[in-house]
Design a protein around this motif. Structure first.
Motif, mmCIF file in Angstrom:
data_model
loop_
_atom_site.group_PDB
_atom_site.id
_atom_site.type_symbol
_atom_site.label_atom_id
_atom_site.label_comp_id
_atom_site.label_asym_id
_atom_site.label_seq_id
_atom_site.Cartn_x
_atom_site.Cartn_y
_atom_site.Cartn_z
ATOM 1 N N UNK A 45 6.931 9.464 -1.787
ATOM 2 C CA UNK A 45 6.715 8.017 -1.716
ATOM 3 C C UNK A 45 6.021 7.508 -2.979
ATOM 4 N N UNK A 46 6.695 7.612 -4.120
ATOM 5 C CA UNK A 46 6.147 7.127 -5.383
ATOM 6 C C UNK A 46 6.452 5.654 -5.563
ATOM 7 N N UNK A 47 6.080 5.129 -6.716
ATOM 8 C CA UNK A 47 6.323 3.713 -6.999
ATOM 9 C C UNK A 47 5.478 2.817 -6.118
ATOM 10 N N UNK A 48 5.735 1.515 -6.232
ATOM 11 C CA UNK A 48 4.993 0.560 -5.409
ATOM 12 C C UNK A 48 5.888 0.026 -4.299
ATOM 13 N N UNK A 49 5.260 -0.264 -3.169
ATOM 14 C CA UNK A 49 5.934 -0.739 -1.974
ATOM 15 C C UNK A 49 5.378 -2.099 -1.598
ATOM 16 N N UNK A 50 6.094 -2.788 -0.715
ATOM 17 C CA UNK A 50 5.595 -4.060 -0.198
ATOM 18 C C UNK A 50 5.871 -4.137 1.293
ATOM 19 N N UNK B 1 1.779 6.919 -2.913
ATOM 20 C CA UNK B 1 2.038 8.180 -3.602
ATOM 21 C C UNK B 1 1.018 9.274 -3.303
ATOM 22 N N UNK B 2 -0.186 8.907 -2.898
ATOM 23 C CA UNK B 2 -1.225 9.914 -2.632
ATOM 24 C C UNK B 2 -1.019 10.605 -1.289
ATOM 25 N N UNK B 3 -0.158 10.021 -0.455
ATOM 26 C CA UNK B 3 0.042 10.577 0.878
ATOM 27 C C UNK B 3 -0.987 10.061 1.875
ATOM 28 N N UNK B 4 -1.953 9.283 1.377
ATOM 29 C CA UNK B 4 -2.984 8.707 2.242
ATOM 30 C C UNK B 4 -2.463 7.421 2.863
ATOM 31 N N UNK B 5 -3.003 7.077 4.018
ATOM 32 C CA UNK B 5 -2.590 5.847 4.680
ATOM 33 C C UNK B 5 -3.063 4.625 3.890
ATOM 34 N N UNK B 6 -2.357 3.516 4.071
ATOM 35 C CA UNK B 6 -2.720 2.244 3.456
ATOM 36 C C UNK B 6 -3.426 1.407 4.512
ATOM 37 N N UNK B 7 -4.629 0.947 4.201
ATOM 38 C CA UNK B 7 -5.362 0.075 5.120
ATOM 39 C C UNK B 7 -5.876 -1.129 4.353
ATOM 40 N N UNK B 8 -5.830 -2.270 5.003
ATOM 41 C CA UNK B 8 -6.258 -3.520 4.386
ATOM 42 C C UNK B 8 -6.613 -4.483 5.522
ATOM 43 N N UNK B 9 -7.130 -5.648 5.159
ATOM 44 C CA UNK B 9 -7.445 -6.646 6.174
ATOM 45 C C UNK B 9 -6.648 -7.908 5.869
#
Length: 167
Positions: free
Chosen positions: A118-123, A138-146
């Motif tokens: 999962x490289x590059x940027x996603x939206x 890309x890090x394999x870590x989950x994405x979290x935001x508010x």
């Protein structure tokens, strides 16, 4: 010639429409994966990068493709051509149902794609309409935001991909 469809899935929390930052057919999005030689079974040690905007002339000189590569073990040459227009974003409904969304189709000659990265940027976009661009998975870590507008947390986790043979 075998066509492989790249399918993705993830656990989406308060998000929908996960896709590459420029859409599924983004000409600059780097599709990263390892290759398995169909002749000897050797798997590349490093990920190979394929983009729609980079084309080559395959052996024999007819048409174009997006990758030409020789197997380092047996020397067999293979190529990959991307087939745009077959992908769609991963939706909240897909995520809840445990379904995969098709992202891109690859016409593979001499190689089998495996281990998508999962490289590059996603939206993605929140249910409130807030857009989240340049998501880095890309890090394999989950994405979290508010999500300020929707007043709720958003998250992408447990993202995974598979390649399956298609017509």
């Amino acid at each position: 010639m075998v066509n492989y469809v790249l399918k993705i899935t993830a656990d989406l929390e308060n998000l929908t429409n996960l896709q590459p930052s420029g859409g599924c057919d983004d000409p600059n999005f780097p599709y990263l994966f390892k290759l398995k030689c169909e002749q000897c079974g050797e798997v590349t040690q490093k990920e190979t990068c394929v983009t729609l905007n980079e084309t080559f002339t395959p052996p024999g000189g007819r048409g174009t493709c997006h990758l030409v590569q020789k197997c380092k073990f047996c020397g067999r040459e293979g190529n990959i051509t991307m087939i745009p227009g077959k992908g769609r974003p991963l939706t909240q409904e897909d995520s809840e149902a445990g379904e995969h969304a098709p992202l891109m189709v690859f016409d593979c000659r001499g190689y089998e794609p495996i281990d998508f990265g999962f490289g590059g940027f996603w939206k993605a976009e929140a249910e409130s309409g807030t857009k989240f661009d340049e998501i880095d998975l890309s890090s394999g870590e989950e994405f979290t935001e508010y999500d300020e507008k929707g007043e709720c947390p958003v998250m992408i986790s447990n993202f995974r991909a598979s390649f399956t043979v298609t017509k």
